[in-house]
Design a protein around this motif. Structure first.
Motif, PDB file in Angstrom:
ATOM      1  N   LEU A  15       0.830  -1.200   0.000  1.00  0.00           N
ATOM      2  CA  LEU A  15       0.000   0.000   0.000  1.00  0.00           C
ATOM      3  C   LEU A  15       0.866   1.252   0.000  1.00  0.00           C
ATOM      4  N   GLN A  16       1.972   1.211   0.725  1.00  0.00           N
ATOM      5  CA  GLN A  16       2.866   2.367   0.764  1.00  0.00           C
ATOM      6  C   GLN A  16       3.475   2.621  -0.610  1.00  0.00           C
ATOM      7  N   TRP A  17       3.897   1.554  -1.285  1.00  0.00           N
ATOM      8  CA  TRP A  17       4.482   1.731  -2.618  1.00  0.00           C
ATOM      9  C   TRP A  17       3.430   2.253  -3.588  1.00  0.00           C
ATOM     10  N   ARG A  18       2.201   1.739  -3.510  1.00  0.00           N
ATOM     11  CA  ARG A  18       1.150   2.189  -4.424  1.00  0.00           C
ATOM     12  C   ARG A  18       0.819   3.659  -4.206  1.00  0.00           C
ATOM     13  N   LEU A  19       0.718   4.070  -2.936  1.00  0.00           N
ATOM     14  CA  LEU A  19       0.418   5.465  -2.662  1.00  0.00           C
ATOM     15  C   LEU A  19       1.543   6.380  -3.128  1.00  0.00           C
ATOM     16  N   THR A  20       2.793   5.992  -2.849  1.00  0.00           N
ATOM     17  CA  THR A  20       3.930   6.811  -3.283  1.00  0.00           C
ATOM     18  C   THR A  20       3.977   6.917  -4.798  1.00  0.00           C
ATOM     19  N   PHE A  21       3.836   5.779  -5.481  1.00  0.00           N
ATOM     20  CA  PHE A  21       3.871   5.781  -6.940  1.00  0.00           C
ATOM     21  C   PHE A  21       2.719   6.609  -7.521  1.00  0.00           C
ATOM     22  N   SER A  22       1.531   6.448  -6.971  1.00  0.00           N
ATOM     23  CA  SER A  22       0.372   7.180  -7.487  1.00  0.00           C
ATOM     24  C   SER A  22       0.536   8.684  -7.304  1.00  0.00           C
ATOM     25  N   LEU A  23       1.007   9.095  -6.118  1.00  0.00           N
ATOM     26  CA  LEU A  23       1.187  10.523  -5.878  1.00  0.00           C
ATOM     27  C   LEU A  23       2.272  11.114  -6.767  1.00  0.00           C
ATOM     28  N   LEU A  24       3.362  10.366  -6.959  1.00  0.00           N
ATOM     29  CA  LEU A  24       4.427  10.861  -7.836  1.00  0.00           C
ATOM     30  C   LEU A  24       3.947  10.935  -9.284  1.00  0.00           C
ATOM     31  N   MET A  25       3.185   9.941  -9.726  1.00  0.00           N
ATOM     32  CA  MET A  25       2.655   9.979 -11.085  1.00  0.00           C
ATOM     33  C   MET A  25       1.700  11.158 -11.252  1.00  0.00           C
ATOM     34  N   GLN A  39      14.086  26.191 -19.191  1.00  0.00           N
ATOM     35  CA  GLN A  39      15.050  25.421 -18.387  1.00  0.00           C
ATOM     36  C   GLN A  39      15.147  25.949 -16.973  1.00  0.00           C
ATOM     37  N   SER A  40      14.999  27.249 -16.840  1.00  0.00           N
ATOM     38  CA  SER A  40      15.050  27.830 -15.495  1.00  0.00           C
ATOM     39  C   SER A  40      13.885  27.343 -14.634  1.00  0.00           C
ATOM     40  N   ALA A  41      12.789  26.900 -15.284  1.00  0.00           N
ATOM     41  CA  ALA A  41      11.650  26.348 -14.533  1.00  0.00           C
ATOM     42  C   ALA A  41      11.735  24.831 -14.423  1.00  0.00           C
ATOM     43  N   ILE A  42      12.233  24.158 -15.489  1.00  0.00           N
ATOM     44  CA  ILE A  42      12.255  22.692 -15.500  1.00  0.00           C
ATOM     45  C   ILE A  42      13.303  22.138 -14.556  1.00  0.00           C
ATOM     46  N   VAL A  43      14.479  22.705 -14.583  1.00  0.00           N
ATOM     47  CA  VAL A  43      15.591  22.154 -13.771  1.00  0.00           C
ATOM     48  C   VAL A  43      15.240  22.140 -12.285  1.00  0.00           C
ATOM     49  N   PRO A  44      14.711  23.223 -11.702  1.00  0.00           N
ATOM     50  CA  PRO A  44      14.330  23.140 -10.275  1.00  0.00           C
ATOM     51  C   PRO A  44      13.256  22.084 -10.016  1.00  0.00           C
ATOM     52  N   MET A  45      12.333  21.936 -10.972  1.00  0.00           N
ATOM     53  CA  MET A  45      11.292  20.918 -10.792  1.00  0.00           C
ATOM     54  C   MET A  45      11.890  19.523 -10.792  1.00  0.00           C
ATOM     55  N   LEU A  46      12.811  19.263 -11.709  1.00  0.00           N
ATOM     56  CA  LEU A  46      13.451  17.944 -11.762  1.00  0.00           C
ATOM     57  C   LEU A  46      14.302  17.681 -10.526  1.00  0.00           C
ATOM     58  N   LEU A  47      14.997  18.731 -10.050  1.00  0.00           N
ATOM     59  CA  LEU A  47      15.809  18.565  -8.845  1.00  0.00           C
ATOM     60  C   LEU A  47      14.931  18.359  -7.612  1.00  0.00           C
ATOM     61  N   ALA A  48      13.715  18.948  -7.642  1.00  0.00           N
ATOM     62  CA  ALA A  48      12.826  18.823  -6.484  1.00  0.00           C
ATOM     63  C   ALA A  48      12.090  17.496  -6.460  1.00  0.00           C
ATOM     64  N   LEU A  49      12.038  16.798  -7.619  1.00  0.00           N
ATOM     65  CA  LEU A  49      11.278  15.548  -7.678  1.00  0.00           C
ATOM     66  C   LEU A  49      11.798  14.488  -6.709  1.00  0.00           C
ATOM     67  N   PRO A  50      13.111  14.186  -6.636  1.00  0.00           N
ATOM     68  CA  PRO A  50      13.575  13.200  -5.644  1.00  0.00           C
ATOM     69  C   PRO A  50      13.265  13.632  -4.203  1.00  0.00           C
ATOM     70  N   VAL A  51      13.413  14.938  -3.934  1.00  0.00           N
ATOM     71  CA  VAL A  51      13.116  15.419  -2.583  1.00  0.00           C
ATOM     72  C   VAL A  51      11.629  15.231  -2.282  1.00  0.00           C
ATOM     73  N   LEU A  52      10.781  15.555  -3.274  1.00  0.00           N
ATOM     74  CA  LEU A  52       9.343  15.375  -3.097  1.00  0.00           C
ATOM     75  C   LEU A  52       8.997  13.903  -2.893  1.00  0.00           C
ATOM     76  N   ALA A  53       9.647  13.016  -3.678  1.00  0.00           N
ATOM     77  CA  ALA A  53       9.394  11.579  -3.526  1.00  0.00           C
ATOM     78  C   ALA A  53       9.756  11.102  -2.126  1.00  0.00           C
TER      79      ALA A  53
END
Length: 444
Positions: free
Chosen positions: A9-19, A152-166
């Motif tokens: 359930l934890q993996w499903r919730l994490t995956f669903s929220l990230l998706m 790129q100035s908007a995409i790069v911070p979003m990509l860098l924030a994705l692992p932190v958000l996960a």
């Protein structure tokens, strides 16, 4: 490989929220792309128009016949080019501009043109004189570079924030699911004989599960207690008739006289009858407790079951010259599983027959209104106040009474009353002088 429904359930919730987060980010990115491209295009088109206007103002009739090429003053200057035409002759151009016109002369405004294997955004306007044309162009690739730099100035911070958000999502879900893990640990370590309920000091989402488990544990405890009680009852009560049968059998085997042998064999038969009756009552108790744990519900015709039960008890009444009568309507439906009304009537009438003398009268009555009511009364000796207080205790038998019984009949009646919320009143019969039992069903 586990299916989606069987995975953590934890993996499903994490995956669903990230998706979901990724899809929302992608949608925002696409919208930002088109919006930025539109605004940037309008801004740069305005710059082109402004530049063309400046060049148009600076042109006049003093045209020099010498061809002029503007010097390169900045490294990005080749991305923007201009041409000045007079009488369809190229009078001046920037260093990156081709010799051929960017756009057909005489056509003013914005257009997209291929020139020199390059894609240009072109703005053309007439000069101060009709035969003068000013054409300003900008490479589309330059515009795209500006657009990509902004995105790129908007995409790069979003990509860098994705692992932190996960990681944050995973941690939040892990902490939120801690009550489930604790509940699982508590249930796995629970002793089979444990009766204490699980703690309900849990979150609102887990509380219904805990309450359902506690109800299940309560039913299991009742069922296990019923099984233990049944085993104890059987061991306690069957020991006496079995020992008596064995003893009488030994007497019959050692008897030299026929009359002694016949008396011993009669005692053996009586012991067998008592053991049979006791086993039947124990099985009735076990069935009632099993039905109670399972929560069984059903409907029956009380009068029909009563007639069947009294027919079975008729031979016993005839043997003792007892008068057994029934006063009831043709039919009376009750909210009880089939067979239990017969158990209730059978135990009440059986007790009345055993504790009443020969020739006694036993009356059974059913009343349909205002609430279903069963009345069983006899002309026996009745009970005193002390015996009435203990009526229903398992294996309790009235002292100084020669009736052969196990004391379980009233236990069965009490169990039925508890299970189906029946009101049982026991007093002296004003009509017959013996015991009167009134059983009243609750309102539907």
């Amino acid at each position: 490989m586990k299916s989606w429904s069987q995975s953590s359930l934890q993996w499903r919730l994490t995956f669903s929220l990230l998706m979901a987060t990724g899809l929302i980010w992608l949608l925002v990115l696409v919208m930002t792309w088109f919006k930025t491209e539109h605004e940037l295009s309008e801004l740069l088109d305005a710059h082109l128009a402004q530049t063309a206007a400046v060049l148009a103002v600076q042109t006049d009739d003093a045209h020099d016949d010498d061809f002029t090429t503007a010097a390169v003053l900045h490294k990005y200057q080749p991305r923007v080019a201009f041409q000045i035409w007079h009488d369809k002759a190229l009078m001046a151009r920037s260093a990156g501009a081709p010799i051929a016109p960017f756009a057909p002369l005489g056509q003013s405004g914005i257009s997209d043109q291929w020139q020199g294997q390059k894609y240009w955004r072109v703005f053309a306007t007439p000069g101060r004189e009709e035969d003068v044309w000013v054409v300003v162009a900008e490479l589309h690739s330059a515009r795209n570079d500006i657009l990509m730099a902004g995105l790129q100035s908007a995409i790069v911070p979003m990509l860098l924030a994705l692992p932190v958000l996960a990681f944050l999502i995973w941690g939040a879900i892990f902490k939120s699911l801690a009550p489930l893990r604790q509940l699982s640990l508590s249930v796995s370590q629970r002793h089979p004989d444990a009766r204490q309920p699980l703690s309900e000091q849990v979150s609102a989402e887990v509380k219904p599960l805990v309450e359902a488990l506690n109800r299940l544990f309560e039913k299991m405890a009742l069922q296990m207690e019923g099984e233990r009680r049944f085993t104890a009852d059987a061991a306690h009560e069957l020991r006496t008739p079995i020992a008596a049968i064995r003893m009488q059998a030994q007497v019959a085997r050692g008897a030299h006289e026929d009359i002694d042998r016949k008396s011993a064999l009669d005692a053996v038969l009586q012991g067998c009858d008592r053991a049979t009756r006791l086993v039947a009552q124990l099985l009735q108790l076990a069935r009632l407790e099993a039905d109670d744990a399972a929560g069984g519900v059903g409907h029956c015709d009380a009068v029909m079951e009563t007639r069947t039960t009294l027919a079975d008890l008729g031979s016993q009444a005839l043997a003792r010259w007892q008068n057994l009568s029934l006063n009831a309507p043709e039919s009376l439906p009750l909210a009880m599983p089939p067979g239990l009304v017969g158990v209730l009537v059978g135990n009440l009438v059986d007790n009345a027959q055993r504790y009443s003398p020969e020739g006694a009268s036993i009356h059974v009555q059913w009343h349909a209104t205002p609430r279903p009511q069963l009345v069983v009364q006899d002309s026996g000796p009745g009970l005193n106040t002390a015996d009435l207080a203990r009526l229903g205790d398992r294996f309790f038998r009235v002292a100084a009474n020669g009736a052969d019984g196990s004391g379980l009949g009233w236990s069965i009646v009490r169990r039925l009353a508890q299970r189906y919320r029946l009101q049982v009143v026991v007093d002296r019969s004003a009509e017959l002088g013996g015991l009167r039992v009134v059983v009243t069903w609750p309102e539907v």
